[in-house]
Motif scaffolding. Structure first.
Motif, PDB file in Angstrom:
ATOM      1  N   VAL A   1      50.367  24.773  44.515  1.00 33.03           N
ATOM      2  CA  VAL A   1      49.256  25.014  43.597  1.00 33.03           C
ATOM      3  C   VAL A   1      47.926  24.749  44.304  1.00 33.03           C
ATOM      4  O   VAL A   1      46.993  25.557  44.256  1.00 33.03           O
ATOM      5  N   GLU A   2      47.853  23.644  45.008  1.00 28.91           N
ATOM      6  CA  GLU A   2      46.605  23.305  45.690  1.00 28.91           C
ATOM      7  C   GLU A   2      46.261  24.333  46.760  1.00 28.91           C
ATOM      8  O   GLU A   2      45.105  24.760  46.884  1.00 28.91           O
ATOM      9  N   GLU A   3      47.264  24.734  47.524  1.00 20.05           N
ATOM     10  CA  GLU A   3      46.997  25.704  48.583  1.00 20.05           C
ATOM     11  C   GLU A   3      46.549  27.037  48.009  1.00 20.05           C
ATOM     12  O   GLU A   3      45.654  27.687  48.550  1.00 20.05           O
ATOM     13  N   ALA A   4      47.182  27.433  46.890  1.00 21.53           N
ATOM     14  CA  ALA A   4      46.808  28.708  46.273  1.00 21.53           C
ATOM     15  C   ALA A   4      45.361  28.647  45.813  1.00 21.53           C
ATOM     16  O   ALA A   4      44.586  29.591  46.012  1.00 21.53           O
ATOM     17  N   VAL A   5      44.976  27.530  45.218  1.00 24.12           N
ATOM     18  CA  VAL A   5      43.615  27.378  44.714  1.00 24.12           C
ATOM     19  C   VAL A   5      42.612  27.454  45.859  1.00 24.12           C
ATOM     20  O   VAL A   5      41.596  28.140  45.781  1.00 24.12           O
ATOM     21  N   LYS A   6      42.918  26.793  46.951  1.00 20.96           N
ATOM     22  CA  LYS A   6      41.975  26.789  48.078  1.00 20.96           C
ATOM     23  C   LYS A   6      41.896  28.166  48.718  1.00 20.96           C
ATOM     24  O   LYS A   6      40.825  28.617  49.113  1.00 20.96           O
ATOM     25  N   LEU A   7      43.051  28.834  48.808  1.00 19.58           N
ATOM     26  CA  LEU A   7      43.048  30.162  49.408  1.00 19.58           C
ATOM     27  C   LEU A   7      42.242  31.123  48.553  1.00 19.58           C
ATOM     28  O   LEU A   7      41.510  31.967  49.071  1.00 19.58           O
ATOM     29  N   LEU A   8      42.360  30.968  47.237  1.00 21.89           N
ATOM     30  CA  LEU A   8      41.587  31.815  46.335  1.00 21.89           C
ATOM     31  C   LEU A   8      40.099  31.611  46.604  1.00 21.89           C
ATOM     32  O   LEU A   8      39.307  32.558  46.579  1.00 21.89           O
ATOM     33  N   ALA A   9      39.732  30.365  46.869  1.00 16.44           N
ATOM     34  CA  ALA A   9      38.322  30.068  47.073  1.00 16.44           C
ATOM     35  C   ALA A   9      37.772  30.751  48.332  1.00 16.44           C
ATOM     36  O   ALA A   9      36.592  31.080  48.378  1.00 16.44           O
ATOM     37  N   VAL A  10      38.609  30.973  49.343  1.00 17.51           N
ATOM     38  CA  VAL A  10      38.076  31.624  50.548  1.00 17.51           C
ATOM     39  C   VAL A  10      38.521  33.083  50.648  1.00 17.51           C
ATOM     40  O   VAL A  10      38.255  33.736  51.656  1.00 17.51           O
ATOM     41  N   ALA A  11      39.159  33.596  49.605  1.00 21.50           N
ATOM     42  CA  ALA A  11      39.729  34.946  49.669  1.00 21.50           C
ATOM     43  C   ALA A  11      38.758  36.001  50.188  1.00 21.50           C
ATOM     44  O   ALA A  11      39.151  36.856  50.986  1.00 21.50           O
ATOM     45  N   PRO A  12      37.465  35.980  49.767  1.00 18.97           N
ATOM     46  CA  PRO A  12      36.585  37.052  50.234  1.00 18.97           C
ATOM     47  C   PRO A  12      36.388  37.055  51.744  1.00 18.97           C
ATOM     48  O   PRO A  12      35.976  38.069  52.310  1.00 18.97           O
ATOM     49  N   ARG A  13      36.644  35.946  52.388  1.00 12.95           N
ATOM     50  CA  ARG A  13      36.407  35.915  53.848  1.00 12.95           C
ATOM     51  C   ARG A  13      37.635  36.339  54.640  1.00 12.95           C
ATOM     52  O   ARG A  13      37.663  36.213  55.861  1.00 12.95           O
ATOM     53  N   LEU A  14      38.636  36.801  53.907  1.00 12.33           N
ATOM     54  CA  LEU A  14      39.897  37.165  54.551  1.00 12.33           C
ATOM     55  C   LEU A  14      39.669  38.233  55.624  1.00 12.33           C
ATOM     56  O   LEU A  14      40.235  38.169  56.710  1.00 12.33           O
ATOM     57  N   GLY A  15      38.821  39.207  55.288  1.00 10.31           N
ATOM     58  CA  GLY A  15      38.650  40.306  56.231  1.00 10.31           C
ATOM     59  C   GLY A  15      37.438  40.154  57.131  1.00 10.31           C
ATOM     60  O   GLY A  15      37.089  41.072  57.857  1.00 10.31           O
ATOM     61  N   GLU A  16      36.774  39.022  57.085  1.00 16.99           N
ATOM     62  CA  GLU A  16      35.543  38.860  57.851  1.00 16.99           C
ATOM     63  C   GLU A  16      35.829  38.354  59.262  1.00 16.99           C
ATOM     64  O   GLU A  16      36.957  37.971  59.567  1.00 16.99           O
TER      65      GLU A  16
END
Lengths: 357, 571
Positions: free
Chosen positions: B460-475
């Motif tokens: 759960v924690e990892e999913a939440v943190k990943l969601l927070a940086v999701a827009p930078r996935l392709g940067e």
């Protein structure tokens, strides 16, 4: 061409709705929801059993209870020890309480000295039990003390008044308390048999009200379907979802050692009540039109129906319990009655005459 | 000065939007629905007998009139004539053959035997009290409950150690002085909180179960109000009423607040009405409605969110039922342990029950019960308000892409600190999910559930943190790395802020201890950053299809480390 003859279009509509349900993963959500409700109710049950009779869960909560006894009575002390309780004797309440506060004791039991001047055996034996507030240890102590104290009471009663009625009791105490069994078969199993029907009812409301809120009903009615056909299609689609879910729950229950003798009859019971509920939901949808209003009325109806069925001897809840245990008593008439009621509802609800929106 | 003007216009907009919502709503509530609702509610108030478990057990009885009389008084039994052979033939679960009980080793049979014992005992008690003899119940017990200090006491801390003594339990709060003297009785009297006189067979744990069930009455109207609210939010979306509003000069916060206000007022009014009926006096009724307000707010916040996210009525229905169930679980589970375990203060329902029982309610209790719900509601409204923009709300995107959309939105607004801020706001959700897990499982044996619990919590924690940086996935790599570090840091800060408030009170159950101590003391900021970096770059390398496997892997690593630490702590 007469509209509404032939079931082809109705089935086509039902199939379309089922595909929609599958595409939106509504079913997954529904299953998840039911699992959660089941988990909740069994946890509630588990918690209550754990609090009321921790003996049931002996493997889990094994600590022995240590009780301080003040102003002891040899008979009482012996009875307590026989009940697997560690007893430490004290001469004054103060010493016992000090150990109570330092958490060496779970409870302090004080025997009041007999009042001077009165003949012994005329007044009740007075015990004073001190327990910690807001503490599981105290609850555990209380529950553990009950049986030994009852048997102490029995001894006193027997010594003082042998003439009192003493009916048959089991020669040895039973090894299990029935609470878990009764919760599993009396509550959990019926809940899971009827839950898919509850949810299909709510689904029917959404499928129907959507047609007039999105103004698509007229488009449907231009085709070969009558309003009755539209309603039938939606009722059928939602009802078809019920039996596989009931079957799934029964399978899951049997994995948890809650086995059922006649699963097919239970699936039939769940399905019939599902059809009844979806039909009722469709009727509400036609009567109240606006989705959230329909849902409110339906929810209230559902609560009422469920509570009522708990209070009817041989009613649906009871029938599910007894079918599961393989001891049906007149459930067949009930099933047939439910079927008849459903068909009557389908015929009489006047879906044909009313036009939506 | 400018702030005051802005505030005044915010209030003005909010009120006029609230008025609009009310008048639109009134025209839509049909009289027919009202009649049906009132009628069904009245029918619900009719008391009904309970017929559960009728005929659950089949008992064969032979030559034992006592047992026969006792079993006939209990609706659980179906009685047939016979003895041993009936049990052997599978026709009865248990038999009383003369004086001899007959049972098998099956769960069903053993339970039936237990039920027979209960029935016999009840029969005996009834006979005894019918005699009216002074010696029918010759033992009287006065039960008193003493406060032993406010530390939570988990079962395990009282398990006798190998030497027979208690493990690590130094005396904590030994009241000094008068207790040791013979006059201690007076002190006991003065410290006593609950006291009752009873007989041994009537000894029961002090569960005010009735009061807790009564709080169900508060939940019903709230649930319905929330349903209307989410339908209205959803309706704005479907009927495109929301778009013109978004283009008007009214700010988004005022838009959200104005729409919510009437429902909050209605929820408060309904609960106050129920409370008045339950408590019978205006003062306590209002107090109860006030204590319940965080619950109403949370219901509304989650309905708002659900209304925005769902794409169809079906989804709306399921999401709202699901959330209502979850919330009820969160409220009822702790309340069941009222006066038994201090975890109960987590739920406002406990406070309501205590109010009814006449117990005292401390400000700390109110804070403890309201804070988690309040923080969660605030976060939901905050996230929802960001979602409340044209292209997101009115589209038919899938749930996950909508969530990613929220994340993108934050990224645009806060180009540098987006991941940090979003991770911070999302902490309450991870925390809420963990609270749910703990309150759901805290009475199971720790050894059994510790591992799955830690794993789910970590994922759960990892999913939440990943969601927070999701827009930078392709940067570019540098920006992505900075984003992951920021998200890890944001989460860490949020966690610590919450822990400051919650850990001091919520440390009762062993699991909570394992969950929180491990992080508070030993898992540093760096670990959070590391895991998020791993997750982000894992998804970058493996592709989005491997999102969940990657999360599970990183979550597993996170949980593994936690498990080692928790295991070390527990031993």
């Amino acid at each position: 061409m007469t509209k509404g003859r032939g079931s082809g279009p109705v089935w086509a509509l039902a199939k379309r709705e089922l595909r929609g349900v599958a595409a939106e993963r509504t079913l997954v959500l529904a299953l998840f929801l039911q699992l959660f409700i089941a988990l909740f109710s069994s946890f509630l049950a588990f918690g209550l059993v754990a609090l009321y009779s921790p003996e049931e869960l002996r493997g889990i909560q094994g600590p022995r209870v240590t009780v301080g006894l003040v102003g002891g009575d040899p008979g009482l002390e012996e009875t307590l020890r026989a009940g697997r309780i560690r007893v430490i004797s004290y001469t004054t309440a103060g010493e016992a309480l000090r150990d109570f506060y330092s958490r060496r004791l779970a409870a302090v039991l004080t025997v009041a000295p007999p009042e001077p001047g009165k003949p012994p055996g005329s007044a009740p034996v007075e015990l004073d039990l001190v327990l910690p507030k807001n503490d599981l240890q105290g609850t555990l102590a209380l529950v553990r003390l009950r049986a030994p104290l009852e048997s102490f009471e029995e001894q006193v009663r027997h010594a003082r008044a042998p003439h009192l009625p003493d009916p048959y009791q089991l020669p040895e105490p039973a090894r299990a308390s029935p609470a878990m069994f009764e919760l599993a078969y009396g509550l959990l199993l019926p809940l899971l048999v009827f839950l898919p029907g509850f949810i299909s009812g709510a689904l029917t409301i959404d499928l129907l009200t959507r047609e007039w809120e999105e103004k698509t009903l007229d488009l449907l009615l231009v085709g070969p379907l009558t309003l009755r056909g539209v309603v039938m299609g939606k009722v059928i689609a939602s009802s078809l979802l019920v039996p596989p879910q009931v079957a799934l729950w029964l399978a899951l229950l049997s994995l948890n050692n809650i086995t059922t003798t006649s699963p097919h009859l239970l699936i039939l019971l769940g399905t019939l009540s599902g059809v009844l509920l979806t039909s009722a939901a469709a009727t509400f949808a036609l009567a109240f039109k606006e989705r959230s209003q329909v849902q409110v009325v339906y929810s209230l109806f559902l609560i009422l129906a469920f509570l009522t069925s708990f209070s009817i001897a041989g009613g649906p809840v009871n029938a599910a319990t007894r079918l599961a245990l393989g001891r049906p008593a007149g459930e067949l008439p009930l099933l047939l009655g439910a079927l008849g009621g459903t068909l009557a509802l389908l015929r009489l609800s006047g879906w044909q005459s009313k036009r939506g929106a | 000065m400018a702030a005051a003007v802005r505030f005044r216009s915010f209030v003005g907009h909010t009120l006029s939007l609230a008025k609009w919502e009310v008048f639109r709503g009134r025209s839509r509530m049909r009289r027919r629905t009202l009649v049906a609702t009132v009628l069904l509610t009245l029918l619900l108030l009719v008391p009904l007998p309970l017929e559960t478990n009728r005929g659950l057990y089949t008992v064969a009885v032979r030559d034992n009139p006592d047992a026969l009389a006792a079993l006939r008084e209990d609706r659980r039994f179906e009685i047939i004539e016979g003895g041993l052979e009936r049990v052997q033939g599978g026709l009865a679960d248990v038999a009383v053959d003369g004086l001899e009980p007959v049972s098998t080793r099956a769960w069903r049979s053993q339970s039936a035997l237990g039920a027979v014992e209960q029935a016999l005992k009840n029969h005996k008690l009834r006979l005894l009290s019918a005699t009216g003899d002074p010696n029918a119940f010759p033992v009287e017990i006065e039960v008193r409950y003493l406060e032993r200090g406010s530390e939570f006491q988990s079962l395990t801390t009282a398990v006798p150690g190998p030497g027979g003594g208690e493990v690590g339990e130094a005396p904590r709060r030994v009241p000094s002085g008068p207790l040791a003297t013979p006059g201690a009785g007076d002190l006991v009297e003065s410290l006593t909180v609950v006291s009752e006189v009873t007989t041994p067979s009537q000894l029961r744990p002090p569960l005010p179960f009735g009061s807790i069930l009564l709080s169900f009455l508060f939940l019903f109207p709230t649930y319905f109000v929330a349903q209307f609210y989410s339908a209205s939010v959803f309706g704005d979306k479907v009927q495109r009423r929301g778009e013109p509003l978004l283009t008007s000069p009214v700010g988004r916060p005022a838009l959200v607040a104005g729409k919510m206000l009437p429902y909050l007022a209605a929820g408060f009014a309904f609960t106050a009405a129920v409370a008045l009926g339950v408590y019978g006096e205006p003062g306590r009724g209002l107090a109860a409605a006030g204590l319940f307000l965080p619950v109403v707010l949370f219901f509304l916040a989650s309905s708002f969110f659900v209304g925005l996210l769902s794409r169809s009525f079906k989804e709306l229905t399921f999401f709202s039922i699901f959330l209502a169930t979850m919330t009820s679980v969160y409220l009822f589970l702790p309340a069941m342990f009222l006066d038994v375990h201090a975890i109960s203060s987590l739920s406002p329902l406990s406070l309501l029950a205590r109010l009814r029982e006449g117990g005292e309610i401390l400000p700390g209790d109110v804070l403890f019960a309201s804070t988690p719900l309040g923080v969660l509601s605030l976060s939901l409204f905050l996230l929802g308000a960001h979602l409340y923009s044209g292209e997101l709300v009115f589209s038919q995107q899938s749930l996950s892409s909508k969530l990613a959309g929220i994340s993108r939105e934050w990224g645009h607004r806060l180009p540098r600190l987006g991941p940090f801020a979003l991770a911070l706001v999302l902490v309450p959700f991870a925390y809420g999910a963990q609270l749910m897990l703990v309150s759901l499982l805290f009475s199971l044996p720790p050894a059994l559930i510790l591992a799955p619990l830690l794993l789910i919590a970590a994922v759960v924690e990892e999913a939440v943190k990943l969601l927070a940086v999701a827009p930078r996935l392709g940067e570019p790599r540098g920006r992505a790395l900075r984003g992951a570090l920021l998200a890890g840091a944001g989460f860490w800060v949020g966690e610590k802020v919450l822990l400051l408030g919650a850990l001091s009170t919520f440390s009762g159950s062993l699991l909570a201890e394992a969950l929180y101590q491990s992080r508070l003391l030993l898992v540093p900021l760096g670990a959070h950053m590391l895991y998020t970096t791993l997750a982000l770059f894992g998804v970058r390398l493996l592709g989005r299809r491997m999102l969940w496997p990657t999360l599970l892997g990183v979550g597993g690593l996170h949980a593994g480390v936690n498990y080692l630490i928790a295991g070390g702590l527990l031993r």
